[in-house]
Scaffold this active site. Structure first.
Site, PDB file in Angstrom:
ATOM      1  N   ARG A 102       0.835  -1.213   0.000  1.00 26.47           N
ATOM      2  CA  ARG A 102       0.000   0.000   0.000  1.00 26.47           C
ATOM      3  C   ARG A 102       0.858   1.247   0.000  1.00 26.47           C
ATOM      4  O   ARG A 102       0.417   2.327   0.366  1.00 26.47           O
ATOM      5  CB  ARG A 102      -0.939   0.009   1.184  1.00 26.47           C
ATOM      6  CG  ARG A 102      -0.215  -0.087   2.519  1.00 26.47           C
ATOM      7  CD  ARG A 102      -1.141   0.318   3.586  1.00 26.47           C
ATOM      8  NE  ARG A 102      -0.636  -0.120   4.884  1.00 26.47           N
ATOM      9  CZ  ARG A 102      -1.250   0.137   5.998  1.00 26.47           C
ATOM     10  NH1 ARG A 102      -2.378   0.819   5.992  1.00 26.47           N
ATOM     11  NH2 ARG A 102      -0.769  -0.284   7.135  1.00 26.47           N
ATOM     12  N   ARG A 203      14.670  -1.897   2.554  1.00 23.06           N
ATOM     13  CA  ARG A 203      14.578  -2.615   3.833  1.00 23.06           C
ATOM     14  C   ARG A 203      15.447  -3.870   3.782  1.00 23.06           C
ATOM     15  O   ARG A 203      15.786  -4.349   2.696  1.00 23.06           O
ATOM     16  CB  ARG A 203      13.124  -3.040   4.069  1.00 23.06           C
ATOM     17  CG  ARG A 203      12.147  -1.880   4.010  1.00 23.06           C
ATOM     18  CD  ARG A 203      10.836  -2.295   3.339  1.00 23.06           C
ATOM     19  NE  ARG A 203       9.994  -1.111   3.104  1.00 23.06           N
ATOM     20  CZ  ARG A 203       9.133  -0.631   3.977  1.00 23.06           C
ATOM     21  NH1 ARG A 203       8.941  -1.260   5.112  1.00 23.06           N
ATOM     22  NH2 ARG A 203       8.444   0.458   3.717  1.00 23.06           N
ATOM     23  N   ASP A 276      11.078  -6.740   7.382  1.00 26.03           N
ATOM     24  CA  ASP A 276      10.586  -5.864   6.318  1.00 26.03           C
ATOM     25  C   ASP A 276      10.355  -4.448   6.834  1.00 26.03           C
ATOM     26  O   ASP A 276      10.065  -3.545   6.047  1.00 26.03           O
ATOM     27  CB  ASP A 276       9.295  -6.421   5.710  1.00 26.03           C
ATOM     28  CG  ASP A 276       8.242  -6.741   6.757  1.00 26.03           C
ATOM     29  OD1 ASP A 276       8.528  -7.535   7.668  1.00 26.03           O
ATOM     30  OD2 ASP A 276       7.133  -6.186   6.681  1.00 26.03           O
ATOM     31  N   ASN A 277      10.484  -4.250   8.136  1.00 26.50           N
ATOM     32  CA  ASN A 277      10.325  -2.911   8.707  1.00 26.50           C
ATOM     33  C   ASN A 277      11.659  -2.373   9.214  1.00 26.50           C
ATOM     34  O   ASN A 277      11.687  -1.490  10.078  1.00 26.50           O
ATOM     35  CB  ASN A 277       9.297  -2.930   9.845  1.00 26.50           C
ATOM     36  CG  ASN A 277       7.886  -3.174   9.332  1.00 26.50           C
ATOM     37  OD1 ASN A 277       7.587  -2.904   8.163  1.00 26.50           O
ATOM     38  ND2 ASN A 277       7.017  -3.677  10.185  1.00 26.50           N
TER      39      ASN A 277
HETATM   40  P1  AMP Z   1       3.144  -3.857   8.026  1.00 23.07           P
HETATM   41  O1  AMP Z   1       2.861  -4.869   9.084  1.00 23.07           O
HETATM   42  O2  AMP Z   1       2.233  -2.673   8.023  1.00 23.07           O
HETATM   43  O3  AMP Z   1       4.589  -3.463   7.964  1.00 23.07           O
HETATM   44  O4  AMP Z   1       2.822  -4.578   6.640  1.00 23.07           O
HETATM   45  C1  AMP Z   1       3.327  -5.807   6.256  1.00 23.07           C
HETATM   46  C2  AMP Z   1       3.033  -6.016   4.795  1.00 23.07           C
HETATM   47  O5  AMP Z   1       1.626  -5.955   4.568  1.00 23.07           O
HETATM   48  C3  AMP Z   1       3.661  -5.004   3.853  1.00 23.07           C
HETATM   49  O6  AMP Z   1       4.038  -5.677   2.697  1.00 23.07           O
HETATM   50  C4  AMP Z   1       2.533  -4.048   3.599  1.00 23.07           C
HETATM   51  O7  AMP Z   1       2.673  -3.354   2.385  1.00 23.07           O
HETATM   52  C5  AMP Z   1       1.331  -4.962   3.594  1.00 23.07           C
HETATM   53  N1  AMP Z   1       0.091  -4.273   3.961  1.00 23.07           N
HETATM   54  C6  AMP Z   1      -0.272  -3.828   5.185  1.00 23.07           C
HETATM   55  N2  AMP Z   1      -1.475  -3.248   5.148  1.00 23.07           N
HETATM   56  C7  AMP Z   1      -1.909  -3.309   3.868  1.00 23.07           C
HETATM   57  C8  AMP Z   1      -3.090  -2.882   3.177  1.00 23.07           C
HETATM   58  N3  AMP Z   1      -4.098  -2.258   3.791  1.00 23.07           N
HETATM   59  N4  AMP Z   1      -3.163  -3.134   1.848  1.00 23.07           N
HETATM   60  C9  AMP Z   1      -2.172  -3.763   1.213  1.00 23.07           C
HETATM   61  N5  AMP Z   1      -1.053  -4.191   1.791  1.00 23.07           N
HETATM   62  C10 AMP Z   1      -0.913  -3.974   3.105  1.00 23.07           C
HETATM   63 MG    MG Z   2       5.829  -2.522   6.961  1.00 20.28          MG
END
Ligand code: AMP
Ligand code: MG
Length: 530
Positions: A102, A203, A276-277
């Site tokens: 996103r 990352r 990934d973060n």
């Molecule tokens: P996060 O836990 O927010 O770091 O996200 C982990 C993964 O999920 C990353 O690849 C994000 O891009 C994806 N992601 C999180 N929320 C969404 C969303 N609402 N739509 C699409 N991808 C998402």
């Molecule tokens: Mg993330």
């Protein structure tokens, strides 16, 4: 005017498939994707400092074309939009391909004039719609999490903690469905988009992706790209590929160690330290269910998804960073050269750097010196600091107020202000008094003159912030925004601009967490839903 030079897109191979549907993408670093249009964009806050860094004035920020670009409704000349491919370990487990699900990059802006002339910044919209990496999710972001990311990016910068920045916060006019506590109660929420800014959003997970697939040539290409453009001093100092990789990985370990030491200094808990973060540049990246410790509790995590394991709790962050660096090392080891042994030796630099940094930082936070010339200084400093830590964890004590108070505390009773209950203070006062007497004697020995004491206070106030982005403060701003009042966002940002200064009239922003916020969602409990 922004000038773009989209180097990542133009020098690294991309996904030939132009269609935007969820899929595994092989052999490519990025996929072209257009942001999905939104209904009624409204710029509700922006960071004047980030705008200035990019060479943008206030009027340019508010121009219709800019607001369209910041909301994903149109591209400015030179912008090219794409999403990148990465993988990662989440909560200790290999998660395979993730990618910008996103987040949509708009290209790399090169600042033309001013103090940042020649610097290059990726612009990235978070919440601008689905990409090939969205898996089953919608690519959107809600207002509450976008306010939190916008404010915290900037608060961290002003606290002098390395971080990605936030240029703007746009309300989309669309609604987004979220099940905030994953309990089967989805609700429609306001959608929003933050435009994030950083030299690079690469990352650890970008490197892990190619390693996991045995795509060694792509992995090497990414490493070369990263070292050439973001670690040019490493490229200049080392001719051989293997030595370069070791020198670069060593520096990533050092930068990450320094970053985590800074988080510990200000009481920041990231909440989701998945690989990934983790930024390859050592920046704080991806503000999700983060939190600020009110009570100094190494076991505290703001993330309800992590409440069971507390993997990402405050005090565990250094160990987790090291674990994440080891996963990056594993990815590099798939190249065969450098050897796993050489990578392991480089990883050891994390622990050395972290302990050096954190010791220095806490010595500064306590206002103690290691250069005062007394043979016992080092041992006395360590004993005093350790004793304080063992007392701090016994009662609910506000970390920020505790340290801020130390600079001017004339007696132990000054510390009362940091305690969350009077009963706790009554119980804690005798051991704290004993501690304080030893501490005051040590301070007097190390700072024999009034000048030295004044300099000490100034130094302490430069590392012990008065204002941090307390969870409840962010939540109050979110509550107001949900009522249509956006002014408190910029007001809170303004407070966070000068976190080390006394700001007369703004004392309420320095108060400890009120009782109502103890268990309120958003104030102490946050989920990954955003
Ligand atoms: P996060 O836990 O927010 O770091 O996200 C982990 C993964 O999920 C990353 O690849 C994000 O891009 C994806 N992601 C999180 N929320 C969404 C969303 N609402 N739509 C699409 N991808 C998402
Ligand atoms: Mg993330």
């Amino acid at each position: 005017m922004l000038t773009f030079d989209n180097r990542f897109l133009n020098t690294l191979p991309g996904d030939p498939n132009p269609r935007n549907h969820s899929r595994q993408v092989h052999g490519a670093f990025w996929s072209r994707v257009l942001p999905a249009p939104v209904a009624a964009p409204q710029l509700i806050a922006h960071s004047p400092e980030v705008a200035a860094m990019l060479g943008l004035g206030d009027a340019q920020m508010r121009s219709p074309a800019m607001v369209e670009a910041l909301s994903g409704n149109g591209l400015l000349p030179g912008m090219e939009s794409y999403a990148t491919a990465y993988a990662g370990h989440q909560f200790g487990n290999w998660a395979g391909q993730l990618g910008d699900g996103r987040a949509i990059l708009l290209g790399e802006a090169v600042t033309q004039s001013g103090p940042h002339a020649g610097e290059r910044f990726e612009l990235q919209l978070k919440g601008a719609g689905p990409t090939p990496y969205s898996r089953r999710a919608d690519g959107r972001a809600v207002l509450r999490s976008s306010i939190r990311e916008f404010l915290c990016s900037e608060a961290m910068h002003h606290l002098a903690v390395p971080t990605t920045r936030a240029l703007s916060l746009v309300l989309t006019g669309d609604q987004v469905e979220r099940d905030m506590f994953y309990d089967g109660n989805p609700e429609l929420e306001l959608g929003a988009i933050v435009c994030r800014v950083a030299p690079s959003f690469l990352r650890f997970g970008h490197f892990e992706l190619f390693a996991s697939r045995g795509e060694s040539a792509l992995l090497r290409q990414l490493i070369d790209f990263t070292i050439t453009h973001y670690f040019p001093h490493v490229a200049a100092a080392h001719a051989g590929a293997s030595e370069r990789i070791i020198a670069w990985y060593t520096e990533v370990c050092e930068r990450t160690a320094k970053l985590i030491a800074q988080w510990m200094r200000v009481g920041f808990v990231h909440g989701v330290m998945n690989t990934d973060n983790m930024s390859i540049l050592g920046l704080t990246i991806d503000y999700g269910p983060y939190g600020w410790v009110d009570d100094f509790d190494p076991g505290w995590t703001p993330n309800t998804t992590d409440a069971g394991g507390k993997r990402y709790a405050f005090g565990r962050q250094p160990g987790i960073a090291q674990w994440n660096l080891a996963r990056l090392g594993d990815a590099l080891a798939t190249l065969g050269d450098p050897s796993p042994e050489a990578l392991g030796d480089a990883l050891a630099q994390f622990e050395r750097t972290y302990s050096r940094e954190v010791n220095r930082i806490f010595r500064d936070k306590f206002g103690l010196r290691d250069d005062a010339g007394h043979p016992d200084d080092a041992g006395d400093n360590e004993a005093t600091i350790d004793a304080a830590f063992s007392l701090l964890v016994q009662q609910e004590t506000d970390m920020t107020i505790f340290f801020r108070t130390l600079a001017t505390a004339a007696s132990v009773d000054a510390l009362h202000a940091a305690f969350y209950s009077d009963a706790a203070w009554q119980e804690a006062r005798p051991p704290w008094q004993a501690w304080f007497e030893r501490y005051a004697a040590l301070v007097a020995r190390q700072h024999p003159s009034p000048d030295s004491l004044a300099a000490r206070a100034a130094r302490m106030n430069a590392v012990n912030p008065k204002y941090v982005l307390r969870n409840y403060l962010a939540q109050q701003v979110i509550d107001a925004a949900h009522q249509g009042d956006h002014a408190p966002i910029s007001e809170l940002l303004d407070v966070m601009r000068n976190p080390y200064d006394e700001q007369p009239g703004r004392e309420r922003f320095a108060e400890k967490r009120p009782d109502w916020a103890r268990t309120k969602a958003g104030c102490s409990m946050l989920s990954c839903s955003s």
